[in-house]
Design an enzyme around this catalytic site. Structure first.
Site, PDB file in Angstrom:
ATOM      1  N   SER A 176       0.821  -1.330  -0.060  1.00  0.00           N
ATOM      2  CA  SER A 176       0.062   0.108   0.151  1.00  0.00           C
ATOM      3  C   SER A 176       0.933   1.228  -0.045  1.00  0.00           C
ATOM      4  CB  SER A 176      -0.818   0.047   1.030  1.00  0.00           C
ATOM      5  OG  SER A 176      -1.761   1.169   1.364  1.00  0.00           O
ATOM      6  N   TYR A 235      -2.167  -0.918  10.128  1.00  0.00           N
ATOM      7  CA  TYR A 235      -2.166  -1.154   8.695  1.00  0.00           C
ATOM      8  C   TYR A 235      -0.867  -0.793   7.988  1.00  0.00           C
ATOM      9  CZ  TYR A 235      -4.056  -0.941   3.954  1.00  0.00           C
ATOM     10  OH  TYR A 235      -4.337  -1.275   2.668  1.00  0.00           O
TER      11      TYR A 235
END
Length: 275
Positions: free
Chosen positions: A155, A168
């Site tokens: 990401s 995350y």
């Protein structure tokens, strides 16, 4: 003849979103597919997860392209379930050439306020689940002796920090070094390993109330319009969110012969978000 004619790809998180997009596009390019997703619930995730019907729709779309697909409900936290599906898929389809470790969750929370379970679910799925997926699948590429390609979905959050995403971001950053170590280990087998780093993508993981509130804490009941207004400010190109196929196109380059000498890289598709 497609760019992936005769190849077989294993894809996690294939029931919808980016995973379905990858499965369908690789099938269009000639690959047969081994697909997993799970109907298991994760209490810390604030949006509905995929359903059996979602995975069935991925199967339908792949088969409509006259490609074979072996699909099953398997949780990336369950090594034995993953191994069973991969072994079944390789037995039926004859080989394995490509692995896309795509499955993941989102559960925004302030770093010092999130529960232990929220942290643990994130690491178990977004980091350890990737390792387990690779552990059961990549040996089949090695034993095939034909080389291959692995792409791990990381990401922009592994590169650029945003509030309320520590768990995350930590998981996605961990994937980068997992990728680099594996790229070194697997290079003698002509197996390439890379990460892809999307900015915000318009999938169910993003298009939900929890994410809208993350992006617009200033609005009492934010919807998609308010989310997109804020999301647009994060990207330098004039777009609020990418489409799944934008990431699929990057992955297709990495797994095809067009990217045959690309390994150990962090392939960023972020509309300038890291600038």
């Amino acid at each position: 003849m497609g760019r992936l004619a005769g190849k077989v790809a294993f894809i996690t998180g294939a029931a919808r979103g980016q995973g379905r997009s990858h499965a369908v596009k690789l099938a269009e390019e000639g690959a047969d597919i081994i697909a997993i997703d799970t109907t298991a619930t994760v209490g810390s995730v604030p949006y509905p997860l995929a359903t059996a019907d979602d995975l069935a729709e991925t199967v339908r779309q792949v088969e409509a392209l006259d490609r074979r697909i072996v699909a099953a409900d398997a949780d990336v936290r369950d090594t034995s379930a993953l191994a069973k599906v991969v072994e079944q898929g390789v037995a039926e389809l004859g080989r394995l050439d490509i692995v896309l470790a795509n499955a993941g969750i989102s559960s925004p929370a302030p770093t010092l306020e999130m529960s232990d379970q929220t942290w643990q679910d994130m690491i178990d799925i977004n980091l350890t689940g990737v390792w387990k997926s690779l552990k059961v699948s990549v040996p089949h590429i090695v034993s095939g002796g034909r080389g291959g390609s692995v792409v791990i979905t990381s990401s922009l959050a592994a590169i650029y920090a945003n509030e309320n995403t520590a768990h995350y971001s930590a998981a996605k950053a961990g994937l980068v070094m997992l990728m680099k170590v594996m790229a070194k280990e697997l290079a003698p087998h002509d197996i390439r390993v890379n990460t892809v780093h999307p900015t915000t993508v318009a999938t169910d993981m993003i298009l939900n109330e929890a994410t809208y509130r993350l992006f617009r804490p200033d609005v009492e009941n934010p919807g998609r319009a308010e989310f997109e207004e804020a999301a647009r400010t994060l990207n330098r190109l004039p777009v609020a969110a990418l489409e799944p196929e934008d990431i699929t196109n990057a992955i297709l380059y990495l797994v095809s012969d067009q990217g045959r000498y690309v390994t150990g890289t962090t392939h960023v598709v972020d509309a300038g978000g890291a600038l």
